[in-house]
Scaffold this active site. Structure first.
Site, PDB file in Angstrom:
ATOM      1  N   THR A   1      29.907  26.820  40.184  1.00 34.24           N
ATOM      2  CA  THR A   1      28.855  27.295  41.001  1.00 34.24           C
ATOM      3  C   THR A   1      28.510  25.788  41.749  1.00 34.24           C
ATOM      4  O   THR A   1      29.189  24.948  41.631  1.00 34.24           O
ATOM      5  CB  THR A   1      27.710  27.547  40.313  1.00 34.24           C
ATOM      6  OG1 THR A   1      27.435  26.641  39.386  1.00 34.24           O
ATOM      7  CG2 THR A   1      28.136  28.964  39.908  1.00 34.24           C
TER       8      THR A   1
ATOM      9  N   LEU B   1      26.697  21.108  39.261  1.00 30.43           N
ATOM     10  CA  LEU B   1      27.995  20.339  38.542  1.00 30.43           C
ATOM     11  C   LEU B   1      28.324  20.768  37.131  1.00 30.43           C
ATOM     12  O   LEU B   1      27.267  20.579  36.200  1.00 30.43           O
ATOM     13  CB  LEU B   1      28.134  18.918  38.707  1.00 30.43           C
ATOM     14  CG  LEU B   1      28.987  18.039  38.221  1.00 30.43           C
ATOM     15  CD1 LEU B   1      30.326  18.210  38.662  1.00 30.43           C
ATOM     16  CD2 LEU B   1      28.639  16.530  37.869  1.00 30.43           C
ATOM     17  N   ASP B   2      29.242  21.419  36.836  1.00 30.71           N
ATOM     18  CA  ASP B   2      29.732  21.853  35.519  1.00 30.71           C
ATOM     19  C   ASP B   2      28.568  22.434  34.644  1.00 30.71           C
ATOM     20  O   ASP B   2      28.283  22.679  33.464  1.00 30.71           O
ATOM     21  CB  ASP B   2      29.884  20.328  34.448  1.00 30.71           C
ATOM     22  CG  ASP B   2      30.968  19.662  35.054  1.00 30.71           C
ATOM     23  OD1 ASP B   2      31.899  20.225  35.692  1.00 30.71           O
ATOM     24  OD2 ASP B   2      30.672  18.364  34.729  1.00 30.71           O
TER      25      ASP B   2
ATOM     26  N   GLY C   1      48.582  16.930  35.343  1.00 24.12           N
ATOM     27  CA  GLY C   1      48.946  18.438  35.685  1.00 24.12           C
ATOM     28  C   GLY C   1      49.050  19.094  34.264  1.00 24.12           C
ATOM     29  O   GLY C   1      49.975  20.405  34.428  1.00 24.12           O
TER      30      GLY C   1
ATOM     31  N   ASN D   1      47.338  20.762  32.288  1.00 19.54           N
ATOM     32  CA  ASN D   1      46.563  22.038  32.046  1.00 19.54           C
ATOM     33  C   ASN D   1      47.154  22.970  33.356  1.00 19.54           C
ATOM     34  O   ASN D   1      47.474  24.190  33.094  1.00 19.54           O
ATOM     35  CB  ASN D   1      44.940  21.890  32.376  1.00 19.54           C
ATOM     36  CG  ASN D   1      44.369  21.644  31.261  1.00 19.54           C
ATOM     37  OD1 ASN D   1      44.277  22.339  30.348  1.00 19.54           O
ATOM     38  ND2 ASN D   1      44.203  20.304  31.225  1.00 19.54           N
TER      39      ASN D   1
ATOM     40  N   HIS E   1      36.593  21.954  31.681  1.00 21.72           N
ATOM     41  CA  HIS E   1      35.727  20.593  31.563  1.00 21.72           C
ATOM     42  C   HIS E   1      36.186  20.168  30.064  1.00 21.72           C
ATOM     43  O   HIS E   1      35.733  21.094  29.006  1.00 21.72           O
ATOM     44  CB  HIS E   1      34.358  20.930  31.871  1.00 21.72           C
ATOM     45  CG  HIS E   1      33.331  19.617  31.662  1.00 21.72           C
ATOM     46  ND1 HIS E   1      33.353  18.718  32.561  1.00 21.72           N
ATOM     47  CD2 HIS E   1      32.630  19.373  30.636  1.00 21.72           C
ATOM     48  CE1 HIS E   1      32.709  17.776  32.220  1.00 21.72           C
ATOM     49  NE2 HIS E   1      32.036  17.855  31.113  1.00 21.72           N
TER      50      HIS E   1
ATOM     51  N   MET F   1      39.534  16.011  40.448  1.00 19.83           N
ATOM     52  CA  MET F   1      38.450  15.103  40.110  1.00 19.83           C
ATOM     53  C   MET F   1      37.534  15.060  41.427  1.00 19.83           C
ATOM     54  O   MET F   1      36.899  14.088  41.660  1.00 19.83           O
ATOM     55  CB  MET F   1      38.994  13.703  39.863  1.00 19.83           C
ATOM     56  CG  MET F   1      39.730  13.768  38.355  1.00 19.83           C
ATOM     57  SD  MET F   1      38.763  14.637  37.096  1.00 19.83           S
ATOM     58  CE  MET F   1      37.718  13.061  36.686  1.00 19.83           C
ATOM     59  N   ARG F   2      37.329  15.954  42.179  1.00 26.12           N
ATOM     60  CA  ARG F   2      36.580  15.777  43.357  1.00 26.12           C
ATOM     61  C   ARG F   2      35.546  16.782  43.150  1.00 26.12           C
ATOM     62  O   ARG F   2      35.850  18.021  42.530  1.00 26.12           O
ATOM     63  CB  ARG F   2      37.300  16.299  44.617  1.00 26.12           C
ATOM     64  CG  ARG F   2      38.386  15.489  45.200  1.00 26.12           C
ATOM     65  CD  ARG F   2      37.988  14.268  45.269  1.00 26.12           C
ATOM     66  NE  ARG F   2      37.161  13.688  46.546  1.00 26.12           N
ATOM     67  CZ  ARG F   2      36.419  12.592  46.835  1.00 26.12           C
ATOM     68  NH1 ARG F   2      36.705  11.462  46.043  1.00 26.12           N
ATOM     69  NH2 ARG F   2      35.763  12.480  47.770  1.00 26.12           N
TER      70      ARG F   2
HETATM   71  C1  GRF Z   1      41.721  17.447  31.156  1.00 26.21           C
HETATM   72  O1  GRF Z   1      41.214  16.821  30.149  1.00 26.21           O
HETATM   73  C2  GRF Z   1      40.402  18.042  31.907  1.00 26.21           C
HETATM   74  O2  GRF Z   1      39.801  18.708  31.081  1.00 26.21           O
HETATM   75  C3  GRF Z   1      39.834  17.029  32.517  1.00 26.21           C
HETATM   76  O3  GRF Z   1      40.929  16.193  33.204  1.00 26.21           O
HETATM   77  C4  GRF Z   1      41.941  16.282  32.118  1.00 26.21           C
HETATM   78  C5  GRF Z   1      43.089  16.690  33.023  1.00 26.21           C
HETATM   79  O4  GRF Z   1      44.167  16.641  32.597  1.00 26.21           O
HETATM   80  N1  GRF Z   1      38.849  17.481  33.676  1.00 26.21           N
HETATM   81  P1  GRF Z   1      45.717  17.369  33.174  1.00 26.21           P
HETATM   82  O5  GRF Z   1      45.746  16.566  34.333  1.00 26.21           O
HETATM   83  O6  GRF Z   1      45.560  18.874  33.093  1.00 26.21           O
HETATM   84  O7  GRF Z   1      46.973  16.859  32.125  1.00 26.21           O
END
Ligand code: GRF
Length: 197
Positions: A142, A145-146, A13, A15, A110, A91-92
């Site tokens: 969208t 994916l990515d 978490g 981010n 990403h 991650m889903r």
């Molecule tokens: C980040 O590097 C993000 O880009 C990727 O998963 C990581 C998540 O890290 N999809 P956090 O949970 O925000 O610390």
């Protein structure tokens, strides 16, 4: 109008925390809920400590029933009436139905310079390719994916001797700058991609 932002996580978490900490004072948005798909995500306690309502919708009991999981996710989100849904290490993969229901209102970060390296193991792939630059991308989600419209990118150098861990740490620092900046622009309806540095 203040935008209401829901943040979806699966892990640490960091981010999420960067986004939450950015939404203060004259910022045009506020965090309304953090939802994790896994009960042991460290980000849940982090959200709690930040004073943001945190909830878990465990995907595991749903097995292959993605629609069932997403209905439960919607039920957790709905009372908070989010205008935007920010995926932050979530991650889903979301189904086209969920994405359609929230069309144009889901953002994701990403850890690569898309369109390079969609999917997993982005840092290893950048190192294997001998890239001299790596980075991260914030894009609209969208059904593909990515691959949604790019809202911002942050570049970092790949340095001699880098490992997946050192590169990931450098990219993550950039993620923490890029995502809040893009969110702020998105709330101001600025659609031109932001390029950092
Ligand atoms: C980040 O590097 C993000 O880009 C990727 O998963 C990581 C998540 O890290 N999809 P956090 O949970 O925000 O610390």
């Amino acid at each position: 109008m203040i935008r209401r932002v829901a943040i979806l996580i699966s892990g640490a978490g960091s981010n999420m925390e960067a986004l939450v900490r950015s939404m203060v004072r004259d910022h045009p948005a506020r965090p309304v809920v953090v939802v994790s798909n896994t009960p042991d995500a460290a980000g849940l306690a982090r959200a709690d400590a930040l004073g943001v309502p945190a909830a878990c919708v465990d995907h595991r009991p749903f097995g292959a029933d993605r629609a069932g999981f997403e209905a439960a996710l919607d039920a957790a989100l709905a009372p908070h009436r989010p205008d935007l849904i920010a995926l932050a290490g979530f991650m889903r993969v979301l189904t086209p139905c969920f994405v359609d229901r929230h069309a144009g209102r889901i953002l994701n970060i990403h850890p690569s310079l898309l369109p390079k390296y969609p999917g997993l193991h982005t840092h290893q792939r950048a190192l294997d390719a001998g890239d001299t630059q790596a980075g991260c991308t914030v894009h609209e989600v969208t059904a593909a994916l990515d691959a949604g419209p790019i809202l911002g990118q942050g570049r970092v150098p790949v340095l001699p001797g880098d490992t997946v861990q050192t590169l990931a740490a450098r990219v993550r620092d950039m993620e923490h700058r890029l995502y809040p900046a893009v969110l702020r622009r998105r709330c101001a309806d600025m659609r031109r991609p932001l390029m950092l540095p």
